[in-house]
Design an enzyme around this catalytic site. Structure first.
Site, PDB file in Angstrom:
ATOM      1  N   VAL A 124       0.857  -1.180   0.000  1.00  0.00           N
ATOM      2  CA  VAL A 124       0.000   0.000   0.000  1.00  0.00           C
ATOM      3  C   VAL A 124       0.892   1.228   0.000  1.00  0.00           C
ATOM      4  O   VAL A 124       1.891   1.278   0.734  1.00  0.00           O
ATOM      5  CB  VAL A 124      -0.924   0.028   1.238  1.00  0.00           C
ATOM      6  CG1 VAL A 124      -1.816   1.275   1.216  1.00  0.00           C
ATOM      7  CG2 VAL A 124      -1.782  -1.232   1.308  1.00  0.00           C
ATOM      8  N   CYS A 125       0.548   2.186  -0.842  1.00  0.00           N
ATOM      9  CA  CYS A 125       1.198   3.497  -0.807  1.00  0.00           C
ATOM     10  C   CYS A 125       2.703   3.343  -1.081  1.00  0.00           C
ATOM     11  O   CYS A 125       3.096   2.582  -1.969  1.00  0.00           O
ATOM     12  CB  CYS A 125       0.896   4.143   0.545  1.00  0.00           C
ATOM     13  SG  CYS A 125       1.163   5.917   0.664  1.00  0.00           S
ATOM     14  N   THR A 126       3.533   4.001  -0.320  1.00  0.00           N
ATOM     15  CA  THR A 126       4.970   3.920  -0.537  1.00  0.00           C
ATOM     16  C   THR A 126       5.566   2.568  -0.112  1.00  0.00           C
ATOM     17  O   THR A 126       6.776   2.355  -0.245  1.00  0.00           O
ATOM     18  CB  THR A 126       5.692   5.066   0.196  1.00  0.00           C
ATOM     19  OG1 THR A 126       5.282   5.073   1.569  1.00  0.00           O
ATOM     20  CG2 THR A 126       5.326   6.416  -0.411  1.00  0.00           C
ATOM     21  N   GLY A 127       4.711   1.659   0.358  1.00  0.00           N
ATOM     22  CA  GLY A 127       5.157   0.296   0.637  1.00  0.00           C
ATOM     23  C   GLY A 127       5.713  -0.384  -0.604  1.00  0.00           C
ATOM     24  O   GLY A 127       6.568  -1.285  -0.496  1.00  0.00           O
ATOM     25  N   SER A 177      -2.132   2.276  -4.799  1.00  0.00           N
ATOM     26  CA  SER A 177      -1.688   3.664  -4.779  1.00  0.00           C
ATOM     27  C   SER A 177      -1.769   4.189  -3.328  1.00  0.00           C
ATOM     28  O   SER A 177      -1.737   3.401  -2.385  1.00  0.00           O
ATOM     29  CB  SER A 177      -2.549   4.457  -5.760  1.00  0.00           C
ATOM     30  OG  SER A 177      -2.007   5.747  -5.974  1.00  0.00           O
TER      31      SER A 177
END
Lengths: 226, 226
Positions: A124-127, A177
């Site tokens: 998730v996200c910057t993961g 995203s």
């Protein structure tokens, strides 16, 4: 290895879920997906949820280098050095993905080590930047937070980054995203694995207005991508 | 008291936030709003976040009477018997709001005691049923989770329950509908208190597609209300 994984269909339900935490993880990157999975466990009785971290000390969402910010502490169940068997690993993002603090390097090493035995990897996200640094996104399509696009995509020069995407599926790797996109990606994953009825029941129970089309992404436009 | 509160405008920013936890709270009811507030703290340096519970032992989202379900543990910072000064109290919902376990009765008592000194009370999902049991919603307009509508509204016979609402504001009390509605309500609250620019920045940073009209509620229709 990546190519093998795309054809390696799971034969039993992927019910053993793990989450990799590090200081400064984004709370909603974790608890959006986990709320969906918690609800799934109300009707799926063999699920397990492991919270993995460098040590068993509670892990804070607080940004490590910004002690004036607020945060909450979540209790791990396992360390990266003694992980349980996992079918699914969730990797959140957050400002704690910046740089190379020791706890983050342990997450990266763990992802690299555990990925071959996973049925699914969800970021998730910057993961996805963390997963990219582990090398497991090489040769794959993936997405990430749109505001942090330049910074994160630079971490994976061999990744085929998709700028207009609420989430991207490539083989057994699901990358969402920014932040709340993790909820939509997780519900879509539940739809693929556990069926559309279960996914709809969870989304409606959460009163969540879903993004159901992964290619509809208002934030790609907002931040001038794609 | 309720009438007084509606005219009692805060004179300083409400930066001292508290959350009341109990076993079986809904993870996203808490971490949707808290993620918004965590991000707010990146630019507002005097915020505090207190996690209140019956004891300082970590509190699980797991449904107490359903040990087969999965959950996560969050670490409290204060007990209900030793609370810090608070401007805002957030009360989540969840299956743990059912019945009268001792920890839940402590939450109800705490809400009743602390409410007169709060600038704002925010509830999410069935958390409004907990606030109703504390008596602080009497004479007010409020909403709750739409799937649990009958069960929760019965807890507040003197509350003016609003069936078609993503969230309801009455004086200093903000009640959100189910789970993810808490994100929209919290961003709307941030808009009212900290301005539209801050709210938009947080929503966009979270890549959250907001419900901005509190009266648009697809789930009221879905569950045959209104």
């Amino acid at each position: 290895m990546a190519t093998e994984s795309t054809t390696d269909q799971p034969t039993s339900p992927p019910l053993r879920i793990g989450v990799a935490l590090f200081p400064g993880f984004q709370a909603l990157d974790v608890f959006g997906p986990l709320d969906c999975l918690n609800i799934l466990s109300w009707t799926h009785t063999n699920m397990s949820m492991s919270i993995l971290a460098a040590t068993l000390d509670p892990v804070s969402t607080q940004i490590p280098e910004s002690p004036h910010t607020i945060g909450q502490h979540v209790v791990p169940t396992h360390t990266f050095s003694s992980p349980p068997p996992l079918d699914v690993l969730l990797v959140p993002g957050g400002l704690g993905t910046r740089g190379s603090p020791p706890e983050l390097l342990q997450v990266i090493d763990f992802i690299r080590t555990v990925y071959p035995s996973l049925k699914y990897l969800i970021t998730v996200c910057t993961g996805s930047g963390v997963a990219a640094r582990a090398g497991v996104l090489d040769g794959r399509r993936a997405t990430t937070n749109k505001l942090a696009w330049k910074e994160i995509t630079a971490l994976g020069p061999n990744v085929s980054w998709v700028p207009r995407a609420r989430w991207v599926v490539d083989g057994n790797v699901w990358t969402a995203s920014g932040v709340t996109a993790g909820i939509d990606a997780t519900i879509a994953w539940i739809e693929e694995v556990f069926g559309a009825e279960m996914a709809l029941e969870i989304a409606n129970g959460m009163e969540h207005t879903r993004h159901t089309d992964p290619e509809v992404d208002p934030f790609a436009d907002l931040y001038g991508l794609a």
